[in-house]
Design an enzyme around this catalytic site. Structure first.
Site, PDB file in Angstrom:
ATOM      1  N   ASP A  66       0.874  -1.174   0.000  1.00 36.03           N
ATOM      2  CA  ASP A  66       0.000   0.000   0.000  1.00 36.03           C
ATOM      3  C   ASP A  66       0.909   1.222   0.000  1.00 36.03           C
ATOM      4  OD1 ASP A  66      -1.679   2.123   0.511  1.00 36.03           O
ATOM      5  OD2 ASP A  66      -2.698   1.178   2.206  1.00 36.03           O
ATOM      6  N   VAL A  67       0.970   1.933  -1.123  1.00 38.37           N
ATOM      7  CA  VAL A  67       1.934   3.030  -1.243  1.00 38.37           C
ATOM      8  C   VAL A  67       1.604   4.201  -0.326  1.00 38.37           C
ATOM      9  CG1 VAL A  67       2.565   2.405  -3.601  1.00 38.37           C
ATOM     10  CG2 VAL A  67       0.708   4.057  -3.227  1.00 38.37           C
ATOM     11  N   ASN A  93       1.967   5.638 -10.371  1.00 35.23           N
ATOM     12  CA  ASN A  93       0.703   5.543 -11.095  1.00 35.23           C
ATOM     13  C   ASN A  93      -0.497   5.245 -10.199  1.00 35.23           C
ATOM     14  OD1 ASN A  93      -0.990   4.908 -13.645  1.00 35.23           O
ATOM     15  ND2 ASN A  93      -1.117   3.041 -12.414  1.00 35.23           N
ATOM     16  N   SER A 144      -3.313  13.894 -14.293  1.00 33.91           N
ATOM     17  CA  SER A 144      -4.589  13.832 -14.993  1.00 33.91           C
ATOM     18  C   SER A 144      -4.875  15.204 -15.582  1.00 33.91           C
ATOM     19  CB  SER A 144      -5.711  13.457 -14.011  1.00 33.91           C
ATOM     20  OG  SER A 144      -6.991  13.591 -14.597  1.00 33.91           O
ATOM     21  N   SER A 146      -7.436  16.373 -14.921  1.00 36.07           N
ATOM     22  CA  SER A 146      -8.089  16.902 -13.720  1.00 36.07           C
ATOM     23  C   SER A 146      -7.099  17.558 -12.776  1.00 36.07           C
ATOM     24  CB  SER A 146      -8.832  15.775 -12.990  1.00 36.07           C
ATOM     25  OG  SER A 146      -9.837  15.222 -13.812  1.00 36.07           O
ATOM     26  N   TYR A 157     -10.483  14.916  -5.982  1.00 37.12           N
ATOM     27  CA  TYR A 157      -9.590  14.356  -6.998  1.00 37.12           C
ATOM     28  C   TYR A 157      -8.810  15.465  -7.695  1.00 37.12           C
ATOM     29  CZ  TYR A 157      -8.147  11.437 -10.975  1.00 37.12           C
ATOM     30  OH  TYR A 157      -7.429  10.750 -11.930  1.00 37.12           O
ATOM     31  N   LYS A 161      -4.698  15.628  -7.750  1.00 43.75           N
ATOM     32  CA  LYS A 161      -3.959  15.590  -9.010  1.00 43.75           C
ATOM     33  C   LYS A 161      -3.311  16.938  -9.317  1.00 43.75           C
ATOM     34  CE  LYS A 161      -4.437  11.305 -10.158  1.00 43.75           C
ATOM     35  NZ  LYS A 161      -3.253  10.401 -10.156  1.00 43.75           N
ATOM     36  N   THR A 192     -10.502   2.252 -18.242  1.00 42.53           N
ATOM     37  CA  THR A 192      -9.917   1.410 -17.198  1.00 42.53           C
ATOM     38  C   THR A 192     -11.020   0.931 -16.261  1.00 42.53           C
ATOM     39  OG1 THR A 192      -9.570   3.232 -15.643  1.00 42.53           O
ATOM     40  CG2 THR A 192      -7.828   2.834 -17.279  1.00 42.53           C
TER      41      THR A 192
END
Length: 259
Positions: A66-67, A93, A144, A146, A157, A161, A192
């Site tokens: 878990d990063v 990523n 992104s 975004s 989000y 980002k 995705t």
């Protein structure tokens, strides 16, 4: 007979986080085809092993982590060095998203998105950077579109980002003179697992197609190819770039189509 050219990542070691599906999976596979040893990182072993099974076993390693956890990010760096002896490229990523009106956003959702999308980049970069400095490697972040502009009802989000976008710039300034390049890709709609529900909404997909000049969303492989370019010697003088991979979406000034 023309001289056979080596694959462009022969002898290189690449870490890809969020490698169990989508852009991460396509990126791991792309680096594998280009000759790299690839560490596939994610939280679900079964998904990682499914992708790793399509790659050369001697040049791939599954690492469950878990990063958003600093200790696990540091363990990732240590495990990579133990297996392959060096680290040349880090692809940050891993990411998740949430949507909804700002006042209806829970503190838990805010912290969950920030932990993966932002803390994960921070922890992995900190853990891997000493090795990248030794070999003059590079980092490619998945930001992104975004992170370049706002969306309706996606403030969390967008914030995460946007931070990745500007972290990319800041680290490029700091590290470029030490031989470590830092860049990012900024995809628009990509097909995705994260966007699977959107794909079933024909009206929404039609609106995306109307706004994206190429008339469709991206496939994960189309983003992965750009990540591989940014990490390659071909991009050796590209640093601090947030590169839209958006079919021309960001070329628009926002006004509607006119006859």
């Amino acid at each position: 007979m023309a001289e056979l050219q080596p694959a462009r990542f022969d002898g290189k070691v690449v870490i890809v986080t969020g490698a169990g599906s989508g852009i991460g999976a396509a990126t791991a596979q792309r680096f594998g085809r280009d000759g790299a040893a690839v560490v596939l990182v994610g939280r679900t072993r079964e998904k990682l092993e499914k992708i790793a099974a399509t790659m050369p076993a001697e040049r791939s390693m599954v690492h469950v982590a878990d990063v958003s956890n600093q200790d696990e990010a540091e363990g990732l760096a240590q495990a990579t060095l133990q297996r392959f002896g060096r680290i040349d490229v880090l692809v940050n990523n891993a990411g998740i998203a949430t949507s909804g009106p700002f006042l209806e956003t829970s503190v838990e959702d805010w912290r969950r998105v920030m932990a993966t999308d932002l803390d994960g980049v921070f922890f992995c970069t900190r853990a891997v950077l000493p090795e990248l400095l030794k070999v003059q490697g590079n980092i490619v972040n998945t930001s992104s579109v975004s992170g370049l502009g706002g969306d309706w009802n996606m403030s969390v989000y967008n914030t995460a980002k946007g931070a990745v976008t500007n972290m990319t710039r800041a680290l490029a300034l700091e590290l470029g003179g030490q031989g470590v390049r830092v860049n990012a890709v900024n995809p628009a709609l990509t097909m995705t697992d994260m966007t699977a529900d959107m794909k079933d909404d024909k009206d929404l997909m039609a609106r995306f197609a109307d706004r994206i000049p190429m008339g469709r969303g991206a496939e994960p492989e189309e983003v992965a190819d750009v990540i591989a370019f940014l990490a390659s010697h071909d991009a050796r003088f590209v640093n601090g770039v947030n590169l839209p991979v958006d079919g021309g979406l960001s070329a628009s000034n926002g006004q509607p189509k006119q006859a």
